[in-house]
Scaffold this motif. Structure first.
Motif, mmCIF file in Angstrom:
data_model
loop_
_atom_site.group_PDB
_atom_site.id
_atom_site.type_symbol
_atom_site.label_atom_id
_atom_site.label_comp_id
_atom_site.label_asym_id
_atom_site.label_seq_id
_atom_site.Cartn_x
_atom_site.Cartn_y
_atom_site.Cartn_z
ATOM 1 N N UNK A 1 22.748 -13.248 11.913
ATOM 2 C CA UNK A 1 22.024 -14.489 11.681
ATOM 3 C C UNK A 1 20.596 -14.173 11.261
ATOM 4 N N UNK A 2 20.084 -14.932 10.313
ATOM 5 C CA UNK A 2 18.728 -14.698 9.832
ATOM 6 C C UNK A 2 17.712 -14.935 10.942
ATOM 7 N N UNK A 3 16.698 -14.056 11.058
ATOM 8 C CA UNK A 3 15.580 -14.322 11.981
ATOM 9 C C UNK A 3 14.771 -15.531 11.505
ATOM 10 N N UNK A 4 13.907 -16.016 12.380
ATOM 11 C CA UNK A 4 13.035 -17.134 12.019
ATOM 12 C C UNK A 4 11.768 -16.675 11.310
ATOM 13 N N UNK A 5 11.366 -15.432 11.596
ATOM 14 C CA UNK A 5 10.038 -14.980 11.195
ATOM 15 C C UNK A 5 10.039 -13.462 11.080
ATOM 16 N N UNK A 6 9.277 -12.934 10.135
ATOM 17 C CA UNK A 6 9.122 -11.486 9.984
ATOM 18 C C UNK A 6 7.690 -11.103 10.352
ATOM 19 N N UNK A 7 7.557 -10.060 11.178
ATOM 20 C CA UNK A 7 6.238 -9.524 11.506
ATOM 21 C C UNK A 7 6.211 -8.041 11.143
ATOM 22 N N UNK A 8 5.411 -7.655 10.152
ATOM 23 C CA UNK A 8 5.237 -6.224 9.879
ATOM 24 C C UNK A 8 4.353 -5.593 10.953
ATOM 25 N N UNK A 9 4.694 -4.382 11.367
ATOM 26 C CA UNK A 9 3.846 -3.659 12.327
ATOM 27 C C UNK A 9 2.457 -3.519 11.708
ATOM 28 N N UNK A 10 1.418 -3.995 12.378
ATOM 29 C CA UNK A 10 0.086 -3.979 11.762
ATOM 30 C C UNK A 10 -0.588 -2.609 11.813
ATOM 31 N N UNK A 11 -1.397 -2.335 10.821
ATOM 32 C CA UNK A 11 -2.314 -1.204 10.855
ATOM 33 C C UNK A 11 -3.621 -1.663 11.508
ATOM 34 N N UNK A 12 -4.390 -0.709 12.001
ATOM 35 C CA UNK A 12 -5.739 -1.048 12.448
ATOM 36 C C UNK A 12 -6.544 -1.481 11.212
ATOM 37 N N UNK A 13 -7.400 -2.500 11.352
ATOM 38 C CA UNK A 13 -8.158 -2.996 10.187
ATOM 39 C C UNK A 13 -8.879 -1.907 9.398
ATOM 40 N N UNK A 14 -9.438 -0.904 10.087
ATOM 41 C CA UNK A 14 -10.137 0.171 9.371
ATOM 42 C C UNK A 14 -9.171 0.966 8.493
ATOM 43 N N UNK A 15 -7.984 1.247 9.025
ATOM 44 C CA UNK A 15 -6.999 2.012 8.255
ATOM 45 C C UNK A 15 -6.462 1.189 7.090
ATOM 46 N N UNK A 16 -6.209 -0.092 7.343
ATOM 47 C CA UNK A 16 -5.708 -0.937 6.260
ATOM 48 C C UNK A 16 -6.764 -1.099 5.161
ATOM 49 N N UNK A 17 -8.023 -1.220 5.557
ATOM 50 C CA UNK A 17 -9.097 -1.328 4.568
ATOM 51 C C UNK A 17 -9.200 -0.051 3.742
ATOM 52 N N UNK A 18 -9.079 1.098 4.413
ATOM 53 C CA UNK A 18 -9.158 2.382 3.719
ATOM 54 C C UNK A 18 -7.995 2.568 2.752
ATOM 55 N N UNK A 19 -6.789 2.187 3.192
ATOM 56 C CA UNK A 19 -5.589 2.358 2.359
ATOM 57 C C UNK A 19 -5.505 1.274 1.298
ATOM 58 N N UNK A 20 -5.998 0.090 1.636
ATOM 59 C CA UNK A 20 -5.951 -1.026 0.701
ATOM 60 C C UNK A 20 -4.770 -1.951 0.886
#
Length: 230
Positions: free
Chosen positions: A112-131
């Motif tokens: 059965x389809x889930x209701x919502x998808x949540x990607x595992x988050x990166x720390x904001x500094x790492x996400x900013x660095x990676x883009x």
């Protein structure tokens, strides 16, 4: 006129050809991101067809998980490692989207389809660095198939943890267990959520996130990942 347009398109393809992200050879007309041969040869797990598979067993006795799926087997030196490296460090976000669509197709067949998808988050500094967050790229491919929303504000990484690569299962969990926090936990009530990440090794990150979600009213948890490291 259509023949002229086709010739012009083929010429552009030749002059500005892109290479397969798995093997490096030039992509033919109609191929995108990964050539047909590499797609055919990728080590698919077929975990979506079973319940008691190795990736699912990682979570037995740890957290209750409704469904665990991993698209590919990861081994050092194989094409899956090359694809994940291109996705995470070379800005090839279309890899995540393409393979995410394949995960979505598997989920459509298996549960059965889930209701919502949540990607595992990166720390904001790492996400900013990676883009970008590579897990969100995978989630967007899954969402394209399942036609369900992605939520990137509910789960946050508050601690920029050290690398997990050389840690064992216990140390990985100790390193990551307090790294996440929830915003608006009321949005979890009676929901079936699909947590998404790029690679599953010991399951410590999924366990930390999943426990936090389940302790705050989540009804049902499923897990999807691009690759499973044997």
């Amino acid at each position: 006129m259509s023949l002229i347009k086709q010739i012009f398109t083929d010429l552009l393809q030749l002059l500005f050809s892109r290479n397969c992200n798995a093997c490096g050879t030039a992509l033919f007309y109609g191929e995108k991101t990964i050539c047909i041969k590499c797609l055919h040869d990728l080590p698919f797990t077929d975990f979506h067809l079973y319940t008691a598979h190795p990736a699912a067993k990682l979570f037995w006795g740890r957290i209750p998980v409704h469904q665990v799926t991993a698209l590919l087997y990861f081994k050092k030196g194989n094409k899956v490692q090359q694809l994940i490296h291109q996705l995470k460090y070379k800005g090839q976000t279309d890899i995540g989207f393409l393979l995410g669509k394949l995960i979505g197709e598997n989920i459509m067949l298996s549960e059965q389809k889930p209701d919502l998808i949540i990607p595992i988050p990166l720390h904001p500094k790492k996400e900013h660095s990676r883009g970008y967050n590579q897990s969100q790229c995978i989630a967007e491919g899954i969402a394209c198939i399942l036609q369900i929303p992605i939520h990137t504000k509910l789960l946050k990484r508050k601690i920029n943890t050290t690398t997990q690569t050389k840690k064992n299962r216990f140390n990985r969990f100790e390193n990551i267990k307090d790294a996440f926090e929830l915003h608006k936990p009321q949005d979890l009530q009676q929901k079936h959520i699909l947590l998404v990440d790029d690679i599953l090794t010991t399951g410590a990150t999924f366990e930390a996130c999943g426990k936090l979600l389940l302790d705050n009213g989540l009804n049902k948890l499923s897990i999807a990942t691009l690759a499973y490291a044997e």
